[in-house]
Motif scaffolding. Structure first.
Motif, PDB file in Angstrom:
ATOM      1  N   MET A   1       0.841  -1.167   0.000  1.00  0.00           N
ATOM      2  CA  MET A   1       0.000   0.000   0.000  1.00  0.00           C
ATOM      3  C   MET A   1       0.899   1.247   0.000  1.00  0.00           C
ATOM      4  SD  MET A   1      -2.928   1.107   2.747  1.00  0.00           S
ATOM      5  CE  MET A   1      -4.181   0.048   2.063  1.00  0.00           C
ATOM      6  N   LYS A   2       0.541   2.177  -0.825  1.00  0.00           N
ATOM      7  CA  LYS A   2       1.301   3.419  -0.919  1.00  0.00           C
ATOM      8  C   LYS A   2       0.964   4.346   0.240  1.00  0.00           C
ATOM      9  CE  LYS A   2       1.536   3.466  -5.940  1.00  0.00           C
ATOM     10  NZ  LYS A   2       1.176   4.199  -7.151  1.00  0.00           N
ATOM     11  N   LEU A   3       1.932   5.147   0.614  1.00  0.00           N
ATOM     12  CA  LEU A   3       1.714   6.109   1.686  1.00  0.00           C
ATOM     13  C   LEU A   3       0.569   7.062   1.344  1.00  0.00           C
ATOM     14  CD1 LEU A   3       2.548   7.305   4.388  1.00  0.00           C
ATOM     15  CD2 LEU A   3       4.199   8.704   3.160  1.00  0.00           C
ATOM     16  N   SER A   4       0.468   7.438   0.091  1.00  0.00           N
ATOM     17  CA  SER A   4      -0.587   8.373  -0.308  1.00  0.00           C
ATOM     18  C   SER A   4      -1.977   7.783  -0.094  1.00  0.00           C
ATOM     19  CB  SER A   4      -0.418   8.788  -1.767  1.00  0.00           C
ATOM     20  OG  SER A   4      -0.538   7.665  -2.616  1.00  0.00           O
ATOM     21  N   GLN A   5      -2.084   6.470  -0.088  1.00  0.00           N
ATOM     22  CA  GLN A   5      -3.369   5.827   0.164  1.00  0.00           C
ATOM     23  C   GLN A   5      -3.713   5.839   1.647  1.00  0.00           C
ATOM     24  OE1 GLN A   5      -2.279   2.130  -1.729  1.00  0.00           O
ATOM     25  NE2 GLN A   5      -3.836   2.457  -3.315  1.00  0.00           N
ATOM     26  N   LEU A   6      -2.710   5.955   2.500  1.00  0.00           N
ATOM     27  CA  LEU A   6      -2.937   5.971   3.932  1.00  0.00           C
ATOM     28  C   LEU A   6      -3.297   7.350   4.457  1.00  0.00           C
ATOM     29  CD1 LEU A   6       0.027   3.725   5.102  1.00  0.00           C
ATOM     30  CD2 LEU A   6      -2.378   3.108   4.984  1.00  0.00           C
ATOM     31  N   VAL A   7      -2.886   8.360   3.739  1.00  0.00           N
ATOM     32  CA  VAL A   7      -3.110   9.723   4.181  1.00  0.00           C
ATOM     33  C   VAL A   7      -4.437  10.211   3.621  1.00  0.00           C
ATOM     34  CG1 VAL A   7      -2.245  12.088   4.122  1.00  0.00           C
ATOM     35  CG2 VAL A   7      -0.644  10.175   4.285  1.00  0.00           C
ATOM     36  N   GLU A   8      -5.313  10.584   4.527  1.00  0.00           N
ATOM     37  CA  GLU A   8      -6.612  11.098   4.126  1.00  0.00           C
ATOM     38  C   GLU A   8      -6.457  12.565   3.744  1.00  0.00           C
ATOM     39  OE1 GLU A   8     -10.618  12.357   6.455  1.00  0.00           O
ATOM     40  OE2 GLU A   8      -9.733  10.449   6.984  1.00  0.00           O
ATOM     41  N   SER A   9      -6.987  12.920   2.611  1.00  0.00           N
ATOM     42  CA  SER A   9      -6.896  14.331   2.246  1.00  0.00           C
ATOM     43  C   SER A   9      -8.296  14.905   2.096  1.00  0.00           C
ATOM     44  CB  SER A   9      -6.113  14.512   0.951  1.00  0.00           C
ATOM     45  OG  SER A   9      -6.809  13.931  -0.112  1.00  0.00           O
ATOM     46  N   PHE A  10      -8.447  16.112   2.532  1.00  0.00           N
ATOM     47  CA  PHE A  10      -9.713  16.819   2.469  1.00  0.00           C
ATOM     48  C   PHE A  10      -9.454  18.140   1.776  1.00  0.00           C
ATOM     49  CE2 PHE A  10     -12.270  20.141   4.674  1.00  0.00           C
ATOM     50  CZ  PHE A  10     -13.460  19.884   4.026  1.00  0.00           C
ATOM     51  N   VAL A  11     -10.022  18.281   0.597  1.00  0.00           N
ATOM     52  CA  VAL A  11      -9.839  19.503  -0.175  1.00  0.00           C
ATOM     53  C   VAL A  11     -11.222  20.000  -0.577  1.00  0.00           C
ATOM     54  CG1 VAL A  11      -8.858  20.529  -2.243  1.00  0.00           C
ATOM     55  CG2 VAL A  11      -7.634  18.698  -1.062  1.00  0.00           C
ATOM     56  N   ILE A  12     -11.494  21.240  -0.258  1.00  0.00           N
ATOM     57  CA  ILE A  12     -12.770  21.849  -0.631  1.00  0.00           C
ATOM     58  C   ILE A  12     -12.515  23.330  -0.872  1.00  0.00           C
ATOM     59  CG2 ILE A  12     -13.399  22.251   1.782  1.00  0.00           C
ATOM     60  CD1 ILE A  12     -16.318  21.832   0.965  1.00  0.00           C
ATOM     61  N   ALA A  13     -13.213  23.866  -1.820  1.00  0.00           N
ATOM     62  CA  ALA A  13     -13.076  25.290  -2.120  1.00  0.00           C
ATOM     63  C   ALA A  13     -13.642  26.102  -0.954  1.00  0.00           C
ATOM     64  CB  ALA A  13     -13.826  25.623  -3.402  1.00  0.00           C
ATOM     65  N   ASN A  14     -12.978  27.195  -0.630  1.00  0.00           N
ATOM     66  CA  ASN A  14     -13.439  28.043   0.471  1.00  0.00           C
ATOM     67  C   ASN A  14     -14.857  28.541   0.251  1.00  0.00           C
ATOM     68  OD1 ASN A  14     -11.211  27.837   2.128  1.00  0.00           O
ATOM     69  ND2 ASN A  14     -10.164  29.546   1.149  1.00  0.00           N
ATOM     70  N   GLU A  15     -15.192  28.826  -0.988  1.00  0.00           N
ATOM     71  CA  GLU A  15     -16.534  29.311  -1.298  1.00  0.00           C
ATOM     72  C   GLU A  15     -17.585  28.255  -0.959  1.00  0.00           C
ATOM     73  OE1 GLU A  15     -18.670  30.355  -5.386  1.00  0.00           O
ATOM     74  OE2 GLU A  15     -17.000  31.702  -4.926  1.00  0.00           O
ATOM     75  N   GLU A  16     -17.319  27.016  -1.314  1.00  0.00           N
ATOM     76  CA  GLU A  16     -18.248  25.920  -1.011  1.00  0.00           C
ATOM     77  C   GLU A  16     -18.358  25.717   0.496  1.00  0.00           C
ATOM     78  OE1 GLU A  16     -18.746  21.118  -1.777  1.00  0.00           O
ATOM     79  OE2 GLU A  16     -17.178  22.206  -2.825  1.00  0.00           O
ATOM     80  N   PHE A  17     -17.222  25.784   1.181  1.00  0.00           N
ATOM     81  CA  PHE A  17     -17.222  25.627   2.631  1.00  0.00           C
ATOM     82  C   PHE A  17     -18.041  26.731   3.293  1.00  0.00           C
ATOM     83  CE2 PHE A  17     -15.517  26.377   6.865  1.00  0.00           C
ATOM     84  CZ  PHE A  17     -15.595  25.106   7.410  1.00  0.00           C
ATOM     85  N   GLU A  18     -17.810  27.964   2.892  1.00  0.00           N
ATOM     86  CA  GLU A  18     -18.536  29.098   3.471  1.00  0.00           C
ATOM     87  C   GLU A  18     -20.035  28.998   3.206  1.00  0.00           C
ATOM     88  OE1 GLU A  18     -17.688  31.625   5.515  1.00  0.00           O
ATOM     89  OE2 GLU A  18     -15.685  30.764   5.656  1.00  0.00           O
ATOM     90  N   ASP A  19     -20.396  28.533   2.014  1.00  0.00           N
ATOM     91  CA  ASP A  19     -21.810  28.360   1.681  1.00  0.00           C
ATOM     92  C   ASP A  19     -22.456  27.350   2.622  1.00  0.00           C
ATOM     93  OD1 ASP A  19     -24.185  28.750   0.060  1.00  0.00           O
ATOM     94  OD2 ASP A  19     -23.770  26.755  -0.783  1.00  0.00           O
ATOM     95  N   TYR A  20     -21.803  26.203   2.806  1.00  0.00           N
ATOM     96  CA  TYR A  20     -22.351  25.194   3.704  1.00  0.00           C
ATOM     97  C   TYR A  20     -22.372  25.723   5.141  1.00  0.00           C
ATOM     98  CZ  TYR A  20     -23.460  20.852   6.004  1.00  0.00           C
ATOM     99  OH  TYR A  20     -24.093  19.896   6.762  1.00  0.00           O
ATOM    100  N   LEU A  21     -21.323  26.409   5.554  1.00  0.00           N
ATOM    101  CA  LEU A  21     -21.255  26.946   6.911  1.00  0.00           C
ATOM    102  C   LEU A  21     -22.403  27.918   7.166  1.00  0.00           C
ATOM    103  CD1 LEU A  21     -19.849  27.262   9.642  1.00  0.00           C
ATOM    104  CD2 LEU A  21     -18.336  28.957   8.566  1.00  0.00           C
ATOM    105  N   ASN A  22     -22.712  28.754   6.208  1.00  0.00           N
ATOM    106  CA  ASN A  22     -23.820  29.702   6.371  1.00  0.00           C
ATOM    107  C   ASN A  22     -25.159  28.974   6.499  1.00  0.00           C
ATOM    108  OD1 ASN A  22     -22.129  31.928   6.317  1.00  0.00           O
ATOM    109  ND2 ASN A  22     -22.334  32.207   4.113  1.00  0.00           N
ATOM    110  N   ARG A  23     -25.370  27.980   5.648  1.00  0.00           N
ATOM    111  CA  ARG A  23     -26.615  27.201   5.735  1.00  0.00           C
ATOM    112  C   ARG A  23     -26.674  26.407   7.039  1.00  0.00           C
ATOM    113  NH1 ARG A  23     -26.417  23.451   1.770  1.00  0.00           N
ATOM    114  NH2 ARG A  23     -24.443  24.160   0.935  1.00  0.00           N
ATOM    115  N   ALA A  24     -25.546  25.860   7.446  1.00  0.00           N
ATOM    116  CA  ALA A  24     -25.493  25.080   8.683  1.00  0.00           C
ATOM    117  C   ALA A  24     -25.710  25.972   9.899  1.00  0.00           C
ATOM    118  CB  ALA A  24     -24.162  24.345   8.784  1.00  0.00           C
TER     119      ALA A  24
END
Length: 77
Positions: A1-24
């Protein structure tokens, strides 16, 4: 198994995050007004956000932290 498969990555655009945060935030306010415990409401909203991002723990923590900060900023606690 590659190291990259073990590392969880979370990438989201700030605009999308802010939109969800406002609705939440609106949803959080409604749930607090209906008598729901703040910790449970934040957990549920952050979990829903994480589910949209492959159940990412990083997504959960980022939304949970953001909602907690927003709740304190708006003095909802």
């Amino acid at each position: 198994m590659k190291l990259s498969q073990l590392v969880e990555s979370f990438v989201i655009a700030n605009e999308e995050f802010e939109d969800y945060l406002n609705r939440a935030t609106e949803q959080l306010l409604q749930e607090l007004q209906s008598g729901k415990n703040a910790r449970d409401a934040i957990h549920d909203l952050a979990l829903a956000f994480a589910d949209q991002h492959n159940k990412s723990y990083d997504a959960y923590m980022r939304m949970s932290d953001a909602l907690t900060a927003r709740m304190h900023t708006l003095e909802l606690d």
